[in-house]
Design an enzyme around this catalytic site. Structure first.
Site, PDB file in Angstrom:
ATOM      1  CE  LYS A 128      -3.911  -2.282   2.230  1.00 56.83           C
ATOM      2  NZ  LYS A 128      -4.606  -2.623   3.481  1.00 56.83           N
ATOM      3  CD  GLN A 184      -3.659  -4.547   6.490  1.00 55.62           C
ATOM      4  OE1 GLN A 184      -3.636  -3.494   5.854  1.00 55.62           O
ATOM      5  NE2 GLN A 184      -4.291  -5.622   6.058  1.00 55.62           N
ATOM      6  CG  ASP A 219      -9.127   0.829   5.707  1.00 54.27           C
ATOM      7  OD1 ASP A 219      -9.097   0.332   4.569  1.00 54.27           O
ATOM      8  OD2 ASP A 219      -8.287   0.576   6.599  1.00 54.27           O
TER       9      ASP A 219
HETATM   10  N1  GUN Z   1      -7.560  -6.323   6.373  1.00 56.98           N
HETATM   11  C1  GUN Z   1      -8.179  -6.977   5.351  1.00 56.98           C
HETATM   12  N2  GUN Z   1      -8.728  -6.091   4.485  1.00 56.98           N
HETATM   13  C2  GUN Z   1      -8.454  -4.863   4.970  1.00 56.98           C
HETATM   14  C3  GUN Z   1      -8.772  -3.548   4.513  1.00 56.98           C
HETATM   15  O1  GUN Z   1      -9.424  -3.320   3.492  1.00 56.98           O
HETATM   16  N3  GUN Z   1      -8.305  -2.531   5.298  1.00 56.98           N
HETATM   17  C4  GUN Z   1      -7.602  -2.759   6.435  1.00 56.98           C
HETATM   18  N4  GUN Z   1      -7.213  -1.701   7.136  1.00 56.98           N
HETATM   19  N5  GUN Z   1      -7.307  -3.957   6.893  1.00 56.98           N
HETATM   20  C5  GUN Z   1      -7.743  -5.005   6.147  1.00 56.98           C
END
Ligand code: GUN
Length: 316
Positions: free
Chosen positions: A58, A102, A125
């Protein structure tokens, strides 16, 4: 009966590349126009290998578009007070436009209070209750990257959504629920199914658009699919059992060779080999929805930054 033409394979990679290029162009324009370079900070607690890979990718993807991307990796035994302090510091830092925590967090940390601590206007998010509420109220909001990316994919392939019956399997906060809200916004009639749904196959067979977000390899079989349906596979399941892969992809030497090299393979929630012949369009795994999540996160980061800098997000 099986469709007499091959399904359209929806190429997430191509769409994700286009989205990333567009973000890059807008970032260049913003900076040339005297704006501040957008910045994302992805926070990881612990050293789970899959999460570490996601967080690093990311931050790297941000850098490639000309945005600043940082990852903040904290030890697995970080306590709640310390994580709160880090998030508060990022909230207060005017140069930071997007904060991503995350998930999942280590077991000793309850996720929800931290998701609520991240400022809603930096919540790329779309997990903060304010953004969740705004999404359901059709107000401007940051919305979760995976389902938002799915809408982008469908729109870029000119797949008609209005008036169509969408069935989603899986009611997670990250995919299923926001997918329902986003499809409703597109004037779909939406059914949201889950593990307690009665006669799931019959519900799924009513779908013009079937979205699988369950987290079980090959769960969606031909018995779940109406002929001519569009099938979107959100599943990312890592298989380490070769016989399971062979059952899902018979006569596919390429997949098996890749498995033999890596010791694992990524498959979706849809039994692609058997379901694809029934569909009008389908996403593959890999190369489908997975690619869109990071691309949409970049769009969200740019949107958050433009809003925070008092600039228009028209065209995003
Ligand atoms: N863990 C699995 N998918 C995601 C996501 O889209 N965002 C975040 N922050 N963690 C995740």
């Amino acid at each position: 009966m099986v469709s007499d033409s091959d399904p359209l394979v929806l190429n997430g990679k191509t769409i994700a590349t286009a989205m990333r290029n567009e973000v890059g162009e807008q970032v260049a324009r913003l900076v040339a126009d005297g704006g501040r370079r957008p910045k994302l900070v992805a926070v990881l607690v612990g050293d789970d290998p899959a999460s570490s890979t996601y967080v690093a990718s990311k931050a790297r993807a941000c850098e490639k578009t000309g945005m600043d991307g940082q990852s903040l990796v904290l030890p697995a035994d970080t306590d709640a007070a310390t994580l709160r302090q880090h998030l508060q510091r990022l909230n207060d830092d005017d140069r930071v436009d997007g904060i991503l925590l995350q998930l999942p967090l280590p077991k000793h940390l309850d996720e929800q209070p931290f998701l609520e601590l991240i400022r809603a206007d930096k919540d790329v998010d779309g997990f903060h209750p304010e953004n969740v509420g705004r999404l359901w109220l059709d107000q401007e909001a940051l919305t979760p990257a995976t389902p938002t990316g799915v809408i982008e994919l469908l729109q870029r392939y000119n797949i008609e959504l209005q008036g169509r019956h969408a069935v989603i399997v899986g009611r997670s906060h990250i995919v299923g629920k926001p997918m329902a809200a986003l499809l409703l916004r597109q004037n779909c009639t939406v059914t949201l199914c889950h593990s307690r749904t009665r006669d799931l196959k019959a519900e799924c067979r009513r779908a013009d658009l079937l979205v699988a977000a369950i987290g079980r390899p090959g769960f969606i079989t031909p018995e779940h699919v109406k002929e001519g349906a569009v099938v979107i596979d959100v599943g990312i399941n890592r298989l380490t059992d070769r016989t399971q892969l062979e059952a899902l992809f018979p006569n596919n030497p390429q997949r098996l060779a890749s498995f033999d090299k890596r010791g694992s393979a990524v498959v979706g929630d849809v039994d692609y080999h058997r379901v694809a012949p029934l569909c009008s369009a389908i996403t593959p795994v890999p190369g489908g929805v997975g690619r869109l999540t990071v691309a949409q996160l970049l769009v969200n980061t740019l949107a958050a930054s433009l809003r925070r800098q008092g600039r228009s997000t028209a065209g995003l």
